[in-house]
Design a protein around this motif. Structure first.
Motif, PDB file in Angstrom:
ATOM      1  N   UNK A 289      26.739  35.191  24.114  1.00 48.56           N
ATOM      2  CA  UNK A 289      26.741  36.502  23.470  1.00 48.56           C
ATOM      3  C   UNK A 289      27.256  37.613  24.391  1.00 48.56           C
ATOM      4  N   UNK A 290      26.667  37.776  25.562  1.00 47.00           N
ATOM      5  CA  UNK A 290      27.133  38.818  26.473  1.00 47.00           C
ATOM      6  C   UNK A 290      28.609  38.613  26.806  1.00 47.00           C
ATOM      7  N   UNK A 291      28.962  37.367  27.127  1.00 50.00           N
ATOM      8  CA  UNK A 291      30.346  36.987  27.372  1.00 50.00           C
ATOM      9  C   UNK A 291      30.530  35.612  26.751  1.00 50.00           C
ATOM     10  N   UNK A 292      31.119  35.538  25.569  1.00 45.27           N
ATOM     11  CA  UNK A 292      31.306  34.224  24.919  1.00 45.27           C
ATOM     12  C   UNK A 292      32.250  33.355  25.748  1.00 45.27           C
ATOM     13  N   UNK A 293      31.678  32.429  26.465  1.00 45.69           N
ATOM     14  CA  UNK A 293      32.423  31.614  27.423  1.00 45.69           C
ATOM     15  C   UNK A 293      33.361  30.643  26.717  1.00 45.69           C
ATOM     16  N   UNK A 294      34.583  30.555  27.238  1.00 47.13           N
ATOM     17  CA  UNK A 294      35.599  29.686  26.643  1.00 47.13           C
ATOM     18  C   UNK A 294      35.920  28.509  27.568  1.00 47.13           C
ATOM     19  N   UNK A 295      36.319  27.412  26.983  1.00 45.84           N
ATOM     20  CA  UNK A 295      36.723  26.242  27.764  1.00 45.84           C
ATOM     21  C   UNK A 295      37.875  26.617  28.691  1.00 45.84           C
ATOM     22  N   UNK A 296      37.801  26.120  29.906  1.00 39.20           N
ATOM     23  CA  UNK A 296      38.849  26.360  30.877  1.00 39.20           C
ATOM     24  C   UNK A 296      38.633  27.561  31.768  1.00 39.20           C
ATOM     25  N   UNK A 297      37.708  28.451  31.404  1.00 44.57           N
ATOM     26  CA  UNK A 297      37.453  29.633  32.233  1.00 44.57           C
ATOM     27  C   UNK A 297      36.653  29.255  33.477  1.00 44.57           C
ATOM     28  N   UNK A 298      36.902  29.973  34.566  1.00 46.60           N
ATOM     29  CA  UNK A 298      36.177  29.768  35.820  1.00 46.60           C
ATOM     30  C   UNK A 298      35.263  30.955  36.052  1.00 46.60           C
ATOM     31  N   UNK A 299      33.961  30.704  36.164  1.00 50.25           N
ATOM     32  CA  UNK A 299      32.982  31.772  36.289  1.00 50.25           C
ATOM     33  C   UNK A 299      32.157  31.588  37.559  1.00 50.25           C
TER      34      UNK A 299
ATOM     35  N   UNK B 122      39.684  31.464  47.175  1.00 54.49           N
ATOM     36  CA  UNK B 122      40.304  30.155  47.399  1.00 54.49           C
ATOM     37  C   UNK B 122      40.216  29.277  46.157  1.00 54.49           C
ATOM     38  N   UNK B 123      39.056  29.276  45.523  1.00 53.51           N
ATOM     39  CA  UNK B 123      38.830  28.397  44.377  1.00 53.51           C
ATOM     40  C   UNK B 123      39.572  28.847  43.123  1.00 53.51           C
ATOM     41  N   UNK B 124      39.913  30.132  43.062  1.00 51.47           N
ATOM     42  CA  UNK B 124      40.582  30.663  41.864  1.00 51.47           C
ATOM     43  C   UNK B 124      42.039  31.034  42.140  1.00 51.47           C
ATOM     44  N   UNK B 125      42.568  30.585  43.263  1.00 48.75           N
ATOM     45  CA  UNK B 125      43.953  30.918  43.637  1.00 48.75           C
ATOM     46  C   UNK B 125      44.191  32.420  43.635  1.00 48.75           C
ATOM     47  N   UNK B 126      43.167  33.147  44.126  1.00 52.45           N
ATOM     48  CA  UNK B 126      43.277  34.595  44.253  1.00 52.45           C
ATOM     49  C   UNK B 126      43.038  35.390  42.985  1.00 52.45           C
TER      50      UNK B 126
ATOM     51  N   UNK C  89      30.695  42.282  42.799  1.00 55.62           N
ATOM     52  CA  UNK C  89      31.787  43.161  42.377  1.00 55.62           C
ATOM     53  C   UNK C  89      33.123  42.678  42.930  1.00 55.62           C
ATOM     54  N   UNK C  90      33.110  42.171  44.153  1.00 53.33           N
ATOM     55  CA  UNK C  90      34.349  41.718  44.786  1.00 53.33           C
ATOM     56  C   UNK C  90      34.832  40.370  44.265  1.00 53.33           C
ATOM     57  N   UNK C  91      34.026  39.744  43.415  1.00 52.96           N
ATOM     58  CA  UNK C  91      34.420  38.447  42.843  1.00 52.96           C
ATOM     59  C   UNK C  91      34.902  38.556  41.403  1.00 52.96           C
ATOM     60  N   UNK C  92      34.821  39.759  40.827  1.00 63.06           N
ATOM     61  CA  UNK C  92      35.219  39.965  39.434  1.00 63.06           C
ATOM     62  C   UNK C  92      36.708  40.274  39.360  1.00 63.06           C
ATOM     63  N   UNK C  93      37.390  39.597  38.455  1.00 63.47           N
ATOM     64  CA  UNK C  93      38.815  39.837  38.246  1.00 63.47           C
ATOM     65  C   UNK C  93      39.024  41.213  37.615  1.00 63.47           C
ATOM     66  N   UNK C  94      40.209  41.802  37.759  1.00 62.34           N
ATOM     67  CA  UNK C  94      40.489  43.089  37.115  1.00 62.34           C
ATOM     68  C   UNK C  94      40.147  43.060  35.625  1.00 62.34           C
ATOM     69  N   UNK C  95      39.472  44.106  35.185  1.00 66.69           N
ATOM     70  CA  UNK C  95      39.008  44.261  33.804  1.00 66.69           C
ATOM     71  C   UNK C  95      37.959  43.219  33.431  1.00 66.69           C
ATOM     72  N   UNK C  96      37.399  42.572  34.436  1.00 65.47           N
ATOM     73  CA  UNK C  96      36.367  41.573  34.187  1.00 65.47           C
ATOM     74  C   UNK C  96      34.985  42.190  34.099  1.00 65.47           C
ATOM     75  N   UNK C  97      33.995  41.323  33.930  1.00 66.10           N
ATOM     76  CA  UNK C  97      32.623  41.756  33.652  1.00 66.10           C
ATOM     77  C   UNK C  97      31.646  41.229  34.694  1.00 66.10           C
TER      78      UNK C  97
END
Length: 325
Positions: free
Chosen positions: A134-144, A203-207, A226-234
């Motif tokens: 609900x907060x973030x509907x997780x999709x297959x293939x996403x890295x969290x 390293x794990x997310x190729x930057x 905060x430093x691990x969240x991608x731009x426009x991420x949550x």
């Protein structure tokens, strides 16, 4: 008579006391549940310590349990005496042989799930449901990224994320916990005691960093998250294990990539009986299908609640901990 745990002042586990009271009677719209098992959760320590304020003192403790309905208040027609039920929301007071709560906080417990399993998983499992679905509907293939991945909520999140086809990077505090998180379904782990979390995420997310970061640790991990969240991420901040996050500078969100931040709680998502029932139904289906396994790491008698909380706060528990009245 009925046994219950209460506290009359805020402090450490030593303020908890076991007392004997009259068996409570349900008022209109309420039910009385005879608990067969009771859940122990980190949020319980927040009420005890004073980080969260109970309505008044002395106060009962705990909001999670499972048992059988023993009495119905006036106007309750959706439940019957003898029904197997579980709950994770409602008034404090679950650390007791009997608990009275409004009927809308109950969910029907399937026969395939035991009282102990339900008490061990309701709060943590419903929390995982609203976080990943609900907060973030997780999709297959996403890295969290998920902090405390070997803890109570984290151990369920590892399994649920894997079932959804997502790649969960679990932050843990030891090699042993890293192995546990991997066994539960984490894609990769980061030992925060000997690795740089931000560098490893890069390293794990190729930057690319992560579209969503789940943080139940709070104060000590806020900047890292905060430093691990991608731009426009949550960034989902849903706990205070190291202390509350304070002094948040909204300008930092802009500087780090137009980030979003939310501070959800279970009561904000399971805020109506239909929503609660739907969340619980999905959780129970995940358990019955075998995609989520409930691990009870510790069992304590009701009167040992103080010791159980002490071990939880010291990080010396694994999986879920339950109290048995």
């Amino acid at each position: 008579m009925s046994q219950r745990i209460q506290f009359s002042q805020h402090g450490g586990p030593e303020v908890l006391e076991q007392i004997e009271t009259q068996i409570p009677a349900p008022a209109a719209g309420e039910v009385r549940v005879r608990n067969h098992a009771i859940g122990l959760n980190f949020i319980d320590t927040y009420f005890r310590s004073g980080l969260y304020a109970p309505p008044s003192l002395p106060s009962g403790l705990g909001t999670e349990g499972a048992g059988v309905i023993e009495a119905l208040g006036e106007g309750v027609d959706q439940w019957q005496i003898g029904d197997r039920v579980a709950y994770a929301t409602g008034p404090l007071g679950a650390y007791a042989e009997h608990h009275v709560l409004p009927a809308q906080h109950l969910v029907k417990l399937p026969e395939a799930i035991s009282f102990e399993q339900a008490a061990a998983v309701m709060l943590k499992g419903l929390t995982t449901q609203y976080l990943l679905r609900q907060v973030y509907p997780l999709q297959a293939g996403e890295t969290i990224l998920f902090h405390a991945a070997a803890g109570g909520v984290g151990s369920i999140a590892c399994q649920w994320a894997k079932a959804l086809g997502a790649k969960l990077i679990g932050v843990v505090g030891s090699e042993e916990k890293a192995e546990r998180a991997k066994a539960l379904g984490a894609w990769e782990t980061i030992d925060r005691t000997r690795e740089d979390v931000v560098q490893r995420v890069l390293e794990l997310t190729d930057g690319q960093k992560c579209p969503v970061v789940y943080d139940s640790v709070g104060k000590s991990s806020w900047e890292i998250s905060l430093d691990c969240v991608a731009p426009r991420g949550l960034l989902v901040s849903f706990g205070n294990a190291s202390g509350a996050v304070t002094g948040v500078n909204l300008g930092v969100l802009a500087q780090k990539g137009s980030l979003f931040v939310t501070r959800p709680i279970l009561a904000g998502y399971a805020d109506t009986a239909p929503r609660l029932q739907a969340m619980a139904a999905e959780l129970f289906e995940m358990i019955e299908s075998g995609r989520i396994k409930v691990e009870i790491g510790q069992r304590f008698a009701l009167g040992e609640a103080a010791e159980a909380q002490r071990l939880l706060a010291e990080g010396r528990t694994t999986g879920s901990t339950i109290l048995l009245p």
